[in-house]
Design an enzyme around this catalytic site. Sequence first.
Site, PDB file in Angstrom:
ATOM      1  N   ASP A 107      46.170  47.927 -67.622  1.00  0.00           N
ATOM      2  CA  ASP A 107      46.594  47.298 -66.373  1.00  0.00           C
ATOM      3  C   ASP A 107      47.086  45.892 -66.695  1.00  0.00           C
ATOM      4  OD1 ASP A 107      45.897  49.478 -64.739  1.00  0.00           O
ATOM      5  OD2 ASP A 107      43.838  48.775 -64.520  1.00  0.00           O
ATOM      6  N   ASP A 163      49.951  53.069 -61.253  1.00  0.00           N
ATOM      7  CA  ASP A 163      49.123  52.890 -60.058  1.00  0.00           C
ATOM      8  C   ASP A 163      50.014  52.689 -58.828  1.00  0.00           C
ATOM      9  OD1 ASP A 163      46.879  53.002 -61.702  1.00  0.00           O
ATOM     10  OD2 ASP A 163      46.697  50.822 -61.825  1.00  0.00           O
TER      11      ASP A 163
END
Length: 164
Positions: A119, A135
């Site tokens: 991320d 995401d």
Amino acid sequence: MKLKNKKIWCTVMIVIIVAIDQITKYFAKAYLYGKGAKPFIKGVVEFVYAENTGVAFSMFDGGRWFFVALTFVVLIFCIIYMYKGKGQNNLWLFWSLGVIVSGAIGNLIDRIYLGYVIDFINPTFVNFAVFNIADCAVTLGTISLMAYLVFDIFKKENKDEPKN
């Protein structure tokens, strides 16, 4: 749009989203790992390297193979529904599922090969989790799918009402 073209374009879209996701994660690891946060738009968003071994918001940390299996099963269901089932009859539904599939594939690749999901997008204007392109795809695809389902319910209810 012909059905065959819809399948081809959706497949291309999936490949492009997965490629963008993987490329951005590569650059995140190459340029952000161990270097702290890098502001992108001051006060709005920054880039910071993070490893997520759980699912959304790092919940259920350490369930790697369970999430690999679960994601794989959901992907197979979605792909069969999209390309062989009723999903191919409606462009909105077809593309919504395609965006969800692309995000799921992007994070599945990380989970299988790395054991975690990379991320790197951190919104600084709100207290929120660090996330990635995959995401975003899953989230936007899910919102689009929910909107489609609500629209479809109202459309069916209007058809069922007797006309005076």
